[in-house]
Write a protein that holds these residues in place. Structure first.
Motif, mmCIF file in Angstrom:
data_model
loop_
_atom_site.group_PDB
_atom_site.id
_atom_site.type_symbol
_atom_site.label_atom_id
_atom_site.label_comp_id
_atom_site.label_asym_id
_atom_site.label_seq_id
_atom_site.Cartn_x
_atom_site.Cartn_y
_atom_site.Cartn_z
ATOM 1 N N GLU A 81 -6.266 -31.015 -19.074
ATOM 2 C CA GLU A 81 -7.176 -30.496 -20.088
ATOM 3 C C GLU A 81 -7.556 -29.039 -19.804
ATOM 4 O OE1 GLU A 81 -7.895 -32.192 -22.819
ATOM 5 O OE2 GLU A 81 -6.628 -33.812 -22.022
ATOM 6 N N VAL A 82 -7.831 -28.727 -18.539
ATOM 7 C CA VAL A 82 -8.183 -27.354 -18.165
ATOM 8 C C VAL A 82 -7.002 -26.416 -18.407
ATOM 9 C CG1 VAL A 82 -8.832 -25.829 -16.263
ATOM 10 C CG2 VAL A 82 -9.909 -28.082 -16.478
ATOM 11 N N ALA A 128 -7.752 -34.347 -15.731
ATOM 12 C CA ALA A 128 -8.705 -33.253 -15.949
ATOM 13 C C ALA A 128 -7.990 -31.909 -15.846
ATOM 14 C CB ALA A 128 -9.837 -33.338 -14.920
ATOM 15 N N ARG A 152 -6.525 -25.689 -22.059
ATOM 16 C CA ARG A 152 -7.621 -24.922 -22.654
ATOM 17 C C ARG A 152 -7.753 -23.515 -22.077
ATOM 18 N NH1 ARG A 152 -11.349 -28.322 -21.489
ATOM 19 N NH2 ARG A 152 -12.191 -27.236 -19.669
ATOM 20 N N GLU A 153 -7.580 -23.391 -20.751
ATOM 21 C CA GLU A 153 -7.847 -22.131 -20.065
ATOM 22 C C GLU A 153 -6.594 -21.403 -19.587
ATOM 23 O OE1 GLU A 153 -10.845 -21.117 -20.095
ATOM 24 O OE2 GLU A 153 -11.868 -22.975 -20.667
ATOM 25 N N SER A 183 -3.161 -31.602 -25.748
ATOM 26 C CA SER A 183 -3.432 -30.927 -24.476
ATOM 27 C C SER A 183 -2.266 -31.080 -23.510
ATOM 28 C CB SER A 183 -4.719 -31.464 -23.851
ATOM 29 O OG SER A 183 -4.639 -32.863 -23.632
ATOM 30 N N GLU A 220 -14.466 -30.590 -14.905
ATOM 31 C CA GLU A 220 -13.881 -31.336 -16.029
ATOM 32 C C GLU A 220 -13.891 -32.835 -15.755
ATOM 33 O OE1 GLU A 220 -12.099 -31.849 -19.753
ATOM 34 O OE2 GLU A 220 -12.860 -29.990 -18.875
ATOM 35 N N ALA A 221 -13.640 -33.202 -14.512
ATOM 36 C CA ALA A 221 -13.581 -34.622 -14.151
ATOM 37 C C ALA A 221 -14.957 -35.209 -13.848
ATOM 38 C CB ALA A 221 -12.669 -34.806 -12.937
ATOM 39 N N ALA A 248 -12.848 -25.819 -11.456
ATOM 40 C CA ALA A 248 -12.790 -26.163 -12.875
ATOM 41 C C ALA A 248 -12.359 -27.617 -13.070
ATOM 42 C CB ALA A 248 -11.837 -25.225 -13.602
ATOM 43 N N ILE A 249 -11.450 -28.088 -12.228
ATOM 44 C CA ILE A 249 -10.995 -29.481 -12.315
ATOM 45 C C ILE A 249 -12.132 -30.430 -11.965
ATOM 46 C CG2 ILE A 249 -9.425 -31.188 -11.316
ATOM 47 C CD1 ILE A 249 -7.447 -28.869 -10.871
#
Length: 203
Positions: A17-18, A14, A21-22, A101, A35-36, A31-32
């Motif tokens: 991916e963050v 996760a 993206r961020e 990613s 996402e998870a 945020a993790i």
């Protein structure tokens, strides 16, 4: 214990991916968790701090990039020729770019490594080990080329992947395909020729 290991891997995935993206500034524990799909506070129980998180993300990306046995078997199939090496390099570019990613997250980590000595050590150790593994695999495969060939292709094709993932309109797919072939052609020494090199000027 097994469940904890799976949860950790899910949180790191996760985080990848963050991060992609961020960017690094957006990589927070909250945020993790989002996402998870985990309760708030989960990630903070698995990572001591952001440095620990960055270090583990770096290792996980390369873990996910490792080819499976089927891929290794395919790479070893067929004649050990320049043309076969070109096919392997094209496949490698496709496989690396497919985990978009992961590659973008790795670029973010490289930038962070200029400010975080511990992360720089982790990435240096990980990437050096990856290059050495590629050299060993290439040597064992019987494909043409030496250690320098492998390193030159590693450097050239990595930047080609950067262009493809960050500025996809710079080169068309056809141009990328041709550039991979050209990289192999330039990096792979040919048999010495007795004919004088017309480009060599010692004056």
């Amino acid at each position: 214990m097994r469940q904890n290991l799976e949860r950790r891997a899910a949180l790191i995935d996760a985080a990848i991916e963050v991060l992609a993206r961020e960017g690094a500034r957006g990589l927070t524990f909250r945020a993790i968790d989002a996402e998870a799909g985990c309760p708030i506070g989960t990630a903070s129980n698995y990572f001591a701090n952001r440095d620990d998180l960055f270090n583990q993300v770096g290792g996980r990306i390369y873990e996910r990039y490792q080819p499976d046995e089927a891929t290794i078997t395919r790479n070893l199939a067929g004649p050990r020729t320049r043309e076969r090496l070109t096919e392997v390099m094209r496949t490698t570019v496709e496989n690396v770019a497919a985990f978009r990613s992961g590659y973008l997250a790795l670029l973010e980590l490289r930038l962070e490594a200029t400010r975080r000595p511990e992360l720089r050590e982790v990435l240096t150790r990980t990437i050096r080990r990856d290059v050495q593994a590629n050299v060993s695999h290439h040597r064992d495969s019987g494909l043409p080329g030496d250690e320098t060939t492998v390193v030159l292709l590693h450097l050239a094709l990595n930047w080609l992947i950067v262009e493809r993932l960050t500025l996809p309109d710079v080169f068309t797919e056809k141009e990328i395909d041709a550039l991979v072939a050209a990289a192999v052609e330039r990096a792979l020494p040919r048999e010495p020729s007795r004919e004088p090199d017309p480009t060599l000027d010692l004056r």
